[in-house]
Design a protein around this motif. Structure first.
Motif, PDB file in Angstrom:
ATOM      1  N   ALA A 123       0.829  -1.206   0.000  1.00  0.00           N
ATOM      2  CA  ALA A 123       0.000   0.000   0.000  1.00  0.00           C
ATOM      3  C   ALA A 123       0.866   1.259   0.000  1.00  0.00           C
ATOM      4  O   ALA A 123       0.592   2.221  -0.735  1.00  0.00           O
ATOM      5  N   ARG A 124       1.929   1.259   0.817  1.00  0.00           N
ATOM      6  CA  ARG A 124       2.820   2.421   0.853  1.00  0.00           C
ATOM      7  C   ARG A 124       3.530   2.612  -0.479  1.00  0.00           C
ATOM      8  O   ARG A 124       3.677   3.738  -0.969  1.00  0.00           O
ATOM      9  N   ARG A 125       4.016   1.509  -1.063  1.00  0.00           N
ATOM     10  CA  ARG A 125       4.724   1.598  -2.341  1.00  0.00           C
ATOM     11  C   ARG A 125       3.792   2.129  -3.447  1.00  0.00           C
ATOM     12  O   ARG A 125       4.215   2.931  -4.291  1.00  0.00           O
ATOM     13  N   ALA A 126       2.532   1.704  -3.427  1.00  0.00           N
ATOM     14  CA  ALA A 126       1.589   2.105  -4.473  1.00  0.00           C
ATOM     15  C   ALA A 126       0.899   3.430  -4.172  1.00  0.00           C
ATOM     16  O   ALA A 126       0.248   4.013  -5.061  1.00  0.00           O
ATOM     17  N   GLY A 127       1.018   3.909  -2.934  1.00  0.00           N
ATOM     18  CA  GLY A 127       0.365   5.166  -2.569  1.00  0.00           C
ATOM     19  C   GLY A 127      -1.133   5.033  -2.439  1.00  0.00           C
ATOM     20  O   GLY A 127      -1.872   5.978  -2.759  1.00  0.00           O
ATOM     21  N   VAL A 128      -1.587   3.850  -1.979  1.00  0.00           N
ATOM     22  CA  VAL A 128      -3.026   3.609  -1.797  1.00  0.00           C
ATOM     23  C   VAL A 128      -3.249   3.055  -0.401  1.00  0.00           C
ATOM     24  O   VAL A 128      -2.303   2.823   0.366  1.00  0.00           O
ATOM     25  N   SER A 129      -4.508   2.810  -0.073  1.00  0.00           N
ATOM     26  CA  SER A 129      -4.822   2.239   1.232  1.00  0.00           C
ATOM     27  C   SER A 129      -4.684   0.728   1.208  1.00  0.00           C
ATOM     28  O   SER A 129      -4.797   0.098   0.141  1.00  0.00           O
ATOM     29  N   PRO A 130      -4.451   0.084   2.380  1.00  0.00           N
ATOM     30  CA  PRO A 130      -4.422  -1.376   2.446  1.00  0.00           C
ATOM     31  C   PRO A 130      -5.728  -1.998   1.937  1.00  0.00           C
ATOM     32  O   PRO A 130      -5.706  -3.083   1.350  1.00  0.00           O
ATOM     33  N   ARG A 136     -10.313   1.256  -9.999  1.00  0.00           N
ATOM     34  CA  ARG A 136     -10.030   1.775 -11.335  1.00  0.00           C
ATOM     35  C   ARG A 136      -8.855   1.025 -11.968  1.00  0.00           C
ATOM     36  O   ARG A 136      -7.910   0.661 -11.267  1.00  0.00           O
ATOM     37  N   PRO A 137      -8.918   0.800 -13.287  1.00  0.00           N
ATOM     38  CA  PRO A 137      -7.838   0.055 -13.967  1.00  0.00           C
ATOM     39  C   PRO A 137      -6.452   0.627 -13.700  1.00  0.00           C
ATOM     40  O   PRO A 137      -5.494  -0.128 -13.490  1.00  0.00           O
ATOM     41  N   ALA A 138      -6.309   1.947 -13.707  1.00  0.00           N
ATOM     42  CA  ALA A 138      -4.991   2.556 -13.487  1.00  0.00           C
ATOM     43  C   ALA A 138      -4.476   2.258 -12.081  1.00  0.00           C
ATOM     44  O   ALA A 138      -3.294   1.941 -11.889  1.00  0.00           O
ATOM     45  N   THR A 139      -5.379   2.340 -11.090  1.00  0.00           N
ATOM     46  CA  THR A 139      -4.992   2.029  -9.708  1.00  0.00           C
ATOM     47  C   THR A 139      -4.638   0.559  -9.575  1.00  0.00           C
ATOM     48  O   THR A 139      -3.661   0.199  -8.898  1.00  0.00           O
ATOM     49  N   LYS A 196      -0.595  -3.749  -8.766  1.00  0.00           N
ATOM     50  CA  LYS A 196       0.026  -4.968  -9.278  1.00  0.00           C
ATOM     51  C   LYS A 196       1.530  -4.774  -9.476  1.00  0.00           C
ATOM     52  O   LYS A 196       2.318  -5.690  -9.230  1.00  0.00           O
ATOM     53  N   ASP A 197       1.928  -3.579  -9.938  1.00  0.00           N
ATOM     54  CA  ASP A 197       3.356  -3.291 -10.099  1.00  0.00           C
ATOM     55  C   ASP A 197       4.065  -3.333  -8.744  1.00  0.00           C
ATOM     56  O   ASP A 197       5.182  -3.868  -8.625  1.00  0.00           O
ATOM     57  N   ALA A 198       3.420  -2.766  -7.727  1.00  0.00           N
ATOM     58  CA  ALA A 198       4.018  -2.769  -6.384  1.00  0.00           C
ATOM     59  C   ALA A 198       4.132  -4.186  -5.842  1.00  0.00           C
ATOM     60  O   ALA A 198       5.130  -4.554  -5.206  1.00  0.00           O
TER      61      ALA A 198
END
Length: 340
Positions: A5-12, A26-29, A34-36
């Motif tokens: 979550a930290r690496r991707a900049g999103v919530s757990p 969203r597809p972009a998120t 997935k990259d993280a």
């Protein structure tokens, strides 16, 4: 999960939704998460996921389609998506005459969570009634006639056949043969309807003698192609309802000494591997078979984990594409007869 979550900049919670294949991301998120996951080499703990209510789903695939190319594309897409959703895919080959009843009952007795029904088994009303009565979430793939009680993934079969026929007309062809698919498939009649509609809209007659019966098999394609080509007023183009029969048509043309596409344009449907190993490569309709399998599994897993009775049954329509290769061309102009 917190590291991802930290690496991707999103919530757990967003990470959890991506891992569980939920549609509310969203597809972009989803791609960022997935990259993280890949960068951190993160692997979800199966036991922890089970405790959290995201236990592994067991999905049954009942299959009897005669096209090996279709099955291969569907299975590759299905296995990839099942892995992403931590789902187990169990494949049962069925006899069409049995309509999949024995395999379905076997899976139900084994505690299956959901069923995938590609054509032609999804045409069986009796099998549908059995699965509905047992409360088994089911997704119909390529049925052409979705049931309101079940999930479904399709393309516009008639629209795709219409587009291909109009393409052939645009090349200058006026006598266009058509090879139908197995009549037990609703998609077969929809493709035939699309072909006829395109001819009418192009102000061309619908000549029933230019329509030959096939069964979606290579063998049936050979017989149908010979029937169409071996006549004095043979068509200058043949549109086959799948690539197996399209490849068979090319083989018959070669056997009779005809050049494809110089003497005969040949087009197929599905865009299976066979379309690109035939010489010349087939112009065809790309049906996103692998994406249909992925969408079917995503919808099914989401429904199972939300509760079998939750929400409306989604019917998803994916896009088709006309892929032009080397098997089509304008009709060859014959030299005018010299005066006696």
């Amino acid at each position: 999960m917190a590291d991802v979550a930290r690496r991707a900049g999103v919530s757990p919670m967003t990470v959890s939704r991506v891992i569980n294949g939920e549609a509310k991301v969203r597809p972009a998120t989803r791609d960022v998460v997935k990259d993280a996951i890949a960068e951190l080499n993160y692997s979800p703990n199966s036991a922890a996921r089970a405790l959290a209510g995201a236990e592994q789903c067991r999905l049954g695939l009942l299959y009897s389609n005669p096209s090996a190319g279709y099955f291969s594309a569907f299975l590759l897409g299905g296995l990839d998506q099942a892995r992403r959703h931590d789902a187990q895919l169990i494949v049962e080959h069925c006899d069409v005459a049995d309509q999949g009843f024995d395999a379905a009952r076997h899976l139900i007795q084994g505690g299956i969570d959901g069923i995938l029904l590609p054509s032609p088994l999804n045409e069986s009303r009796e099998l549908r009634r059995l699965l509905i009565a047992e409360g088994i979430p089911t997704v119909l793939i390529g049925s052409g006639a979705p049931a309101p009680e079940m999930l479904a993934v399709d393309i516009d079969e008639g629209g795709a056949a219409y587009a291909m026929t109009k393409h052939i007309v645009s090349l200058g062809h006026r006598r266009i043969g058509f090879i139908t698919g197995d009549p037990v498939h609703t998609a077969s009649s929809l493709r035939l309807d699309g072909y006829k509609a395109a001819l009418r809209d192009s102000r061309l007659p619908v000549d029933e003698t230019l329509i030959a019966s096939g069964l979606f098999t290579y063998r049936s394609g050979l017989d149908a192609a010979e029937q169409l080509i071996d006549r004095e007023d043979a068509p200058t183009a043949i549109f086959a309802s799948n690539d197996d029969m399209g490849a068979a048509t090319v083989a018959v043309a070669h056997k009779l000494g005809l050049d494809v596409p110089g003497d005969l344009t040949v087009c197929g449907f599905d865009d299976t591997t066979l379309a690109t190993v035939t010489w010349p490569e087939l112009t065809t309709i790309h049906q996103p078979i692998d994406d249909m399998a992925r969408a079917a599994i995503e919808m099914l897993v989401t429904t199972i984990r939300a509760g079998a009775g939750a929400g409306e049954r989604e019917h998803r329509l994916l896009d088709f594409t006309l892929v032009r290769r080397q098997s089509d061309a304008p009709p060859r102009r014959r030299p005018a007869a010299r005066p006696a």
